[in-house]
Design a protein around this motif. Structure first.
Motif, short mmCIF file in Angstrom:
data_model
loop_
_atom_site.label_atom_id
_atom_site.label_comp_id
_atom_site.label_asym_id
_atom_site.label_seq_id
_atom_site.Cartn_x
_atom_site.Cartn_y
_atom_site.Cartn_z
N PRO A 286 -6.83 -0.63 0.06
CA PRO A 286 -5.98 -0.82 1.24
C PRO A 286 -6.40 -2.11 1.96
CG PRO A 286 -6.84 1.41 1.15
CD PRO A 286 -7.56 0.61 0.09
N ILE A 287 -5.45 -2.91 2.38
CA ILE A 287 -5.76 -4.17 3.05
C ILE A 287 -6.58 -3.93 4.31
CG2 ILE A 287 -4.76 -6.14 4.30
CD1 ILE A 287 -2.64 -6.30 2.14
N GLU A 288 -6.32 -2.81 5.00
CA GLU A 288 -7.06 -2.55 6.23
C GLU A 288 -8.55 -2.36 5.97
OE1 GLU A 288 -6.10 2.23 6.51
OE2 GLU A 288 -4.99 0.81 7.72
N ASP A 289 -8.93 -2.03 4.74
CA ASP A 289 -10.35 -1.92 4.39
C ASP A 289 -10.98 -3.29 4.16
OD1 ASP A 289 -10.02 0.79 4.52
OD2 ASP A 289 -10.24 1.15 2.37
N ILE A 290 -10.14 -4.30 3.92
CA ILE A 290 -10.62 -5.63 3.60
C ILE A 290 -10.54 -6.55 4.81
CG2 ILE A 290 -10.25 -7.64 2.10
CD1 ILE A 290 -8.73 -5.72 0.22
N LEU A 291 -9.44 -6.47 5.52
CA LEU A 291 -9.18 -7.36 6.66
C LEU A 291 -8.99 -6.56 7.93
CD1 LEU A 291 -6.50 -9.58 4.92
CD2 LEU A 291 -8.88 -10.16 5.27
N SER A 292 -8.97 -7.24 9.03
CA SER A 292 -8.68 -6.55 10.28
C SER A 292 -7.23 -6.09 10.29
CB SER A 292 -8.97 -7.48 11.47
OG SER A 292 -8.18 -8.63 11.37
N ILE A 293 -6.94 -5.09 11.09
CA ILE A 293 -5.64 -4.44 11.11
C ILE A 293 -4.48 -5.41 11.37
CG2 ILE A 293 -5.66 -3.75 13.54
CD1 ILE A 293 -4.65 -1.41 10.69
#
Length: 166
Positions: free
Chosen positions: A21-28
């Protein structure tokens, strides 16, 4: 009609080491907005095709998941987004400038070495679309799968096997 979004999301969740999930990699705030119908219409007009439901579901889910190399639908001002280096229509318009590119194919995932996964143009609205692999070495297009779901199952399984060898 199948719920393609649910099927594809379940595949993404099955392989969390490959499709995070992108939220695990980058800020929301870096999670990308899901394309609107107007965005899809604009993209469709630029490339001259109707997009299938399974294709739209895949692209929309890549707004929240990092499936490396996937082109988007909306043009964003920054290239820092993991999922969208640039939109599908821009990748298509860039490729068709080369005389070796067959304009009947629309790229949607760049491999990074010049090869791309593509779909074929259609004037009909369909539930699924076939996936092809463009090999830049010999400018050939190879049929890969009858649907995004079938392609994704095979591709994720192959990536998972490869990651286990490392």
């Amino acid at each position: 009609m199948k719920n393609y979004k649910k099927i594809i999301e379940e595949l993404f969740q099955k392989y969390p080491s490959i499709v995070e999930p992108i939220e695990d990699i980058l800020s929301i705030e870096h999670i990308l907005p899901i394309p609107t119908e107007n965005d899809w219409q604009y993209c469709s007009e630029r490339v001259g095709t109707q997009f299938s439901e399974d294709f739209k579901s895949f692209i929309e889910l890549t707004c929240s998941y990092n499936y490396s190399g996937t082109y988007g639908v909306v043009s964003y001002p920054s290239s820092n987004f993991i999922a969208y280096p640039y939109p599908i229509w821009k990748a298509y318009e860039t490729d068709i400038k080369d005389d070796w590119w067959d304009p009947n194919y629309i790229p949607f995932v760049g491999i990074g070495n010049g090869d791309e996964y593509c779909i074929r143009k259609t004037t009909e609205k369909k539930e699924t679309c076939s996936v092809y692999y463009f090999d830049h070495e010999d400018n050939s297009y190879e049929f890969i799968a009858h649907s995004i779901e079938e392609w994704l199952m095979e591709d994720l399984e192959e990536c998972f096997k490869y990651s286990q060898l490392l």
